[in-house]
Design a protein around this motif. Sequence first.
Motif, PDB file in Angstrom:
ATOM      1  N   GLU A  89      -1.519  -7.444  -3.661  1.00 18.42           N
ATOM      2  CA  GLU A  89      -0.687  -6.393  -4.249  1.00 18.42           C
ATOM      3  C   GLU A  89      -1.237  -6.046  -5.630  1.00 18.42           C
ATOM      4  OE1 GLU A  89       3.911  -5.643  -5.805  1.00 18.42           O
ATOM      5  OE2 GLU A  89       3.404  -7.453  -4.648  1.00 18.42           O
ATOM      6  N   LEU A  90      -1.739  -4.837  -5.772  1.00 11.97           N
ATOM      7  CA  LEU A  90      -2.377  -4.413  -7.022  1.00 11.97           C
ATOM      8  C   LEU A  90      -1.322  -3.915  -8.014  1.00 11.97           C
ATOM      9  CD1 LEU A  90      -5.182  -3.925  -8.381  1.00 11.97           C
ATOM     10  CD2 LEU A  90      -4.991  -1.555  -7.582  1.00 11.97           C
ATOM     11  N   PRO A  91      -1.176  -4.581  -9.158  1.00 16.88           N
ATOM     12  CA  PRO A  91      -0.210  -4.111 -10.165  1.00 16.88           C
ATOM     13  C   PRO A  91      -0.726  -2.849 -10.843  1.00 16.88           C
ATOM     14  CG  PRO A  91      -1.443  -5.977 -11.022  1.00 16.88           C
ATOM     15  CD  PRO A  91      -1.866  -5.811  -9.591  1.00 16.88           C
ATOM     16  N   PHE A  92       0.148  -1.873 -11.050  1.00 19.11           N
ATOM     17  CA  PHE A  92      -0.246  -0.597 -11.621  1.00 19.11           C
ATOM     18  C   PHE A  92      -0.119  -0.586 -13.147  1.00 19.11           C
ATOM     19  CE2 PHE A  92       0.475   4.253 -11.602  1.00 19.11           C
ATOM     20  CZ  PHE A  92      -0.889   4.498 -11.597  1.00 19.11           C
ATOM     21  N   GLY A  93       0.695  -1.494 -13.690  1.00 15.70           N
ATOM     22  CA  GLY A  93       0.953  -1.520 -15.122  1.00 15.70           C
ATOM     23  C   GLY A  93      -0.292  -1.574 -15.993  1.00 15.70           C
ATOM     24  N   PRO A  94      -1.246  -2.483 -15.715  1.00 13.94           N
ATOM     25  CA  PRO A  94      -2.451  -2.543 -16.543  1.00 13.94           C
ATOM     26  C   PRO A  94      -3.248  -1.244 -16.551  1.00 13.94           C
ATOM     27  CG  PRO A  94      -2.225  -4.546 -15.257  1.00 13.94           C
ATOM     28  CD  PRO A  94      -1.188  -3.600 -14.748  1.00 13.94           C
TER      29      PRO A  94
ATOM     30  N   LEU B  65       9.555   9.308  -9.073  1.00 15.26           N
ATOM     31  CA  LEU B  65      10.875   8.836  -8.630  1.00 15.26           C
ATOM     32  C   LEU B  65      11.212   9.421  -7.263  1.00 15.26           C
ATOM     33  CD1 LEU B  65      13.549   7.371  -9.105  1.00 15.26           C
ATOM     34  CD2 LEU B  65      14.340   9.387 -10.369  1.00 15.26           C
ATOM     35  N   LEU B  66      10.935  10.704  -7.069  1.00 13.08           N
ATOM     36  CA  LEU B  66      11.204  11.343  -5.784  1.00 13.08           C
ATOM     37  C   LEU B  66      10.360  10.714  -4.678  1.00 13.08           C
ATOM     38  CD1 LEU B  66      11.383  15.099  -6.890  1.00 13.08           C
ATOM     39  CD2 LEU B  66      13.289  13.550  -6.362  1.00 13.08           C
TER      40      LEU B  66
ATOM     41  N   GLY C 217       7.293   3.317  -2.107  1.00 14.79           N
ATOM     42  CA  GLY C 217       5.986   2.728  -2.375  1.00 14.79           C
ATOM     43  C   GLY C 217       5.618   2.608  -3.842  1.00 14.79           C
ATOM     44  N   ILE C 218       6.512   2.991  -4.746  1.00 16.58           N
ATOM     45  CA  ILE C 218       6.208   2.952  -6.180  1.00 16.58           C
ATOM     46  C   ILE C 218       7.262   2.114  -6.884  1.00 16.58           C
ATOM     47  CG2 ILE C 218       5.893   4.335  -8.281  1.00 16.58           C
ATOM     48  CD1 ILE C 218       5.121   6.663  -6.491  1.00 16.58           C
ATOM     49  N   GLY C 219       6.812   1.230  -7.766  1.00 17.95           N
ATOM     50  CA  GLY C 219       7.727   0.340  -8.462  1.00 17.95           C
ATOM     51  C   GLY C 219       8.554   1.074  -9.516  1.00 17.95           C
ATOM     52  N   GLY C 220       9.806   0.665  -9.669  1.00 16.80           N
ATOM     53  CA  GLY C 220      10.678   1.274 -10.664  1.00 16.80           C
ATOM     54  C   GLY C 220      10.197   1.050 -12.076  1.00 16.80           C
TER      55      GLY C 220
ATOM     56  N   LEU D 198       1.996  -3.054 -24.651  1.00 15.99           N
ATOM     57  CA  LEU D 198       1.316  -2.815 -23.381  1.00 15.99           C
ATOM     58  C   LEU D 198       0.388  -3.965 -22.999  1.00 15.99           C
ATOM     59  CD1 LEU D 198       0.489   1.003 -23.623  1.00 15.99           C
ATOM     60  CD2 LEU D 198       2.277  -0.115 -22.279  1.00 15.99           C
ATOM     61  N   ILE D 199      -0.168  -4.643 -23.995  1.00 18.54           N
ATOM     62  CA  ILE D 199      -0.987  -5.822 -23.703  1.00 18.54           C
ATOM     63  C   ILE D 199      -0.129  -6.909 -23.062  1.00 18.54           C
ATOM     64  CG2 ILE D 199      -2.258  -7.752 -24.744  1.00 18.54           C
ATOM     65  CD1 ILE D 199      -3.383  -5.782 -26.791  1.00 18.54           C
ATOM     66  N   VAL D 200       1.015  -7.178 -23.661  1.00 20.17           N
ATOM     67  CA  VAL D 200       1.936  -8.177 -23.100  1.00 20.17           C
ATOM     68  C   VAL D 200       2.358  -7.764 -21.697  1.00 20.17           C
ATOM     69  CG1 VAL D 200       4.210  -9.245 -23.340  1.00 20.17           C
ATOM     70  CG2 VAL D 200       2.773  -8.933 -25.354  1.00 20.17           C
ATOM     71  N   MET D 201       2.744  -6.506 -21.554  1.00 21.38           N
ATOM     72  CA  MET D 201       3.174  -5.999 -20.256  1.00 21.38           C
ATOM     73  C   MET D 201       2.091  -6.174 -19.201  1.00 21.38           C
ATOM     74  SD  MET D 201       2.540  -3.250 -18.065  1.00 21.38           S
ATOM     75  CE  MET D 201       1.806  -2.020 -19.145  1.00 21.38           C
ATOM     76  N   SER D 202       0.843  -5.862 -19.562  1.00 19.68           N
ATOM     77  CA  SER D 202      -0.251  -5.918 -18.595  1.00 19.68           C
ATOM     78  C   SER D 202      -0.483  -7.330 -18.071  1.00 19.68           C
ATOM     79  CB  SER D 202      -1.536  -5.378 -19.238  1.00 19.68           C
ATOM     80  OG  SER D 202      -1.401  -4.018 -19.590  1.00 19.68           O
ATOM     81  N   PHE D 203      -0.520  -8.300 -18.965  1.00 19.27           N
ATOM     82  CA  PHE D 203      -0.771  -9.677 -18.537  1.00 19.27           C
ATOM     83  C   PHE D 203       0.411 -10.238 -17.740  1.00 19.27           C
ATOM     84  CE2 PHE D 203      -4.158  -9.356 -21.631  1.00 19.27           C
ATOM     85  CZ  PHE D 203      -5.151 -10.151 -21.087  1.00 19.27           C
ATOM     86  N   ILE D 204       1.625  -9.847 -18.105  1.00 23.04           N
ATOM     87  CA  ILE D 204       2.795 -10.297 -17.339  1.00 23.04           C
ATOM     88  C   ILE D 204       2.802  -9.641 -15.962  1.00 23.04           C
ATOM     89  CG2 ILE D 204       5.314 -10.191 -17.196  1.00 23.04           C
ATOM     90  CD1 ILE D 204       5.434 -10.620 -20.190  1.00 23.04           C
ATOM     91  N   ASP D 205       2.454  -8.363 -15.910  1.00 21.69           N
ATOM     92  CA  ASP D 205       2.415  -7.656 -14.621  1.00 21.69           C
ATOM     93  C   ASP D 205       1.348  -8.251 -13.710  1.00 21.69           C
ATOM     94  OD1 ASP D 205       3.253  -5.779 -12.787  1.00 21.69           O
ATOM     95  OD2 ASP D 205       1.993  -4.168 -13.561  1.00 21.69           O
ATOM     96  N   LEU D 206       0.204  -8.615 -14.282  1.00 18.83           N
ATOM     97  CA  LEU D 206      -0.842  -9.252 -13.490  1.00 18.83           C
ATOM     98  C   LEU D 206      -0.374 -10.589 -12.922  1.00 18.83           C
ATOM     99  CD1 LEU D 206      -3.961  -8.544 -15.737  1.00 18.83           C
ATOM    100  CD2 LEU D 206      -3.621  -7.712 -13.399  1.00 18.83           C
ATOM    101  N   LYS D 207       0.462 -11.277 -13.699  1.00 20.56           N
ATOM    102  CA  LYS D 207       0.921 -12.610 -13.293  1.00 20.56           C
ATOM    103  C   LYS D 207       2.113 -12.550 -12.342  1.00 20.56           C
ATOM    104  CE  LYS D 207       1.387 -15.538 -16.639  1.00 20.56           C
ATOM    105  NZ  LYS D 207       1.955 -16.271 -17.813  1.00 20.56           N
ATOM    106  N   THR D 208       3.065 -11.662 -12.606  1.00 19.54           N
ATOM    107  CA  THR D 208       4.340 -11.676 -11.871  1.00 19.54           C
ATOM    108  C   THR D 208       4.578 -10.448 -11.006  1.00 19.54           C
ATOM    109  OG1 THR D 208       5.597 -10.580 -13.632  1.00 19.54           O
ATOM    110  CG2 THR D 208       5.333 -12.972 -13.795  1.00 19.54           C
ATOM    111  N   ARG D 209       3.737  -9.416 -11.163  1.00 18.51           N
ATOM    112  CA  ARG D 209       3.923  -8.129 -10.485  1.00 18.51           C
ATOM    113  C   ARG D 209       5.235  -7.461 -10.915  1.00 18.51           C
ATOM    114  NH1 ARG D 209      -0.298 -10.018  -9.836  1.00 18.51           N
ATOM    115  NH2 ARG D 209      -1.694  -9.903  -8.060  1.00 18.51           N
ATOM    116  N   GLU D 210       5.658  -7.728 -12.130  1.00 15.87           N
ATOM    117  CA  GLU D 210       6.859  -7.110 -12.681  1.00 15.87           C
ATOM    118  C   GLU D 210       6.603  -6.658 -14.117  1.00 15.87           C
ATOM    119  OE1 GLU D 210      10.206  -9.676 -12.441  1.00 15.87           O
ATOM    120  OE2 GLU D 210      10.261  -9.724 -10.242  1.00 15.87           O
ATOM    121  N   ILE D 211       7.203  -5.524 -14.490  1.00 16.24           N
ATOM    122  CA  ILE D 211       7.125  -5.032 -15.858  1.00 16.24           C
ATOM    123  C   ILE D 211       8.442  -5.355 -16.545  1.00 16.24           C
ATOM    124  CG2 ILE D 211       6.928  -2.980 -17.333  1.00 16.24           C
ATOM    125  CD1 ILE D 211       5.178  -1.708 -15.215  1.00 16.24           C
ATOM    126  N   PRO D 212       8.421  -6.160 -17.603  1.00 21.92           N
ATOM    127  CA  PRO D 212       9.669  -6.537 -18.278  1.00 21.92           C
ATOM    128  C   PRO D 212      10.381  -5.308 -18.839  1.00 21.92           C
ATOM    129  CG  PRO D 212       7.814  -7.871 -19.049  1.00 21.92           C
ATOM    130  CD  PRO D 212       7.237  -6.760 -18.244  1.00 21.92           C
TER     131      PRO D 212
END
Length: 255
Positions: free
Chosen positions: A224-229, A165-166, A173-176, A113-127
Motif C-alpha cells: 500500500e503506497l502512502p500518498f502523504g510523502p 472527496l467526490l 480509493g482515496i484516504g480522507g 510535513l516531514i513528521v507527517m511523511s515519516f509517520i505515513d510511511l510507517k503507519t499509512r495514516e496522516i495525523p
Amino acid sequence: MEIVDILGLVFTILMGLAVGSFLNVCIYRIPNHNFFDKTRSYCPNCKHELKWYDNIPVFSYIFLGGKCRYCKEKISPIYPTVELLNLALWVGTFMVYRTHIITIIYYIVISTLIVMSFIDLKTREIPDTTHIIILVLALFSFAPVDNIMWQSKLIGAVIISVPLLLIALLTGGIGGGDIKLFFVLGMLLGVGRIVITFFVATVLAGIVGIGILIAMKKQGRKYELPFGPFIAVGTMVAIFAGTPIIRYYTNLFTF
C-alpha cells in the motif's frame, strides 16, 4: 547579503538542526500516542534516558558511531536524516524568501510535513495534528503576509480536495487524510501552487507506484503506497519554485 539576512541564516541553521531533533521525537511518539510523555528522550531499545550530549543533532550520531552509548544497539539512520533534511529545507526556504514572516510560516509547514511523511510511511495514516497546524497557518496567512490573494486561497482549498472527496465517495480509493491535507494546503498556498503540488505528487506517486508494483508482483506480495510523502514533495516544489512556474505558464498562455 545584508546583516539581517546573515543573522537570519545563522538562526535558520541552528534552529533547523534543533527542530529537526525534536521532529524525531514527534515521529516516534505521535503514532504511539505518548507525545506528552514527561520522560526525557530515551533509547527505544534499552529505554535508558539520554543525556544532553547524546542529543546533539547529527554530531552525537557521528561521535557515537551510530550506536546507543548504553546498550550499543544501532541507532536508526532516520534520526540524522530527519535532522539534515529539516536543515536543508529550512536553508533552501530562507534563500528563496529571506527574512520575512512567510519564511517562518513555511518553516513550520515544512517541519510538519516531514513528521507527517515519516509517520505515513510507517503507519499509512496522516495525523490530524498535521491538518490542524497547517489550517491555523493558512488562516493566519489571510493577513497580508504573502502575495497570494484571499480569493486564490479559497479556491485553492476546494479545487483539488472537493473532486478528490467526490471520487472517494464514489470509489473509496482515496484516504480522507490526503483529502484534508489538500484542503488545508490549498488554503495556504493558493490555487496555482496547490495545482502544482497535486501534479508533482500524482506524477511521482505514479512513477514510484509502478516500480513498486512490478517489484512486489515478482515477489507475490502487495504494498500500500502512502500518498502523504508525495504531497509533501509536491508542496516543496510549490514553495521553492511555485512563482516562476506560475509566471512561465501565465506568460505562455497570454496573448
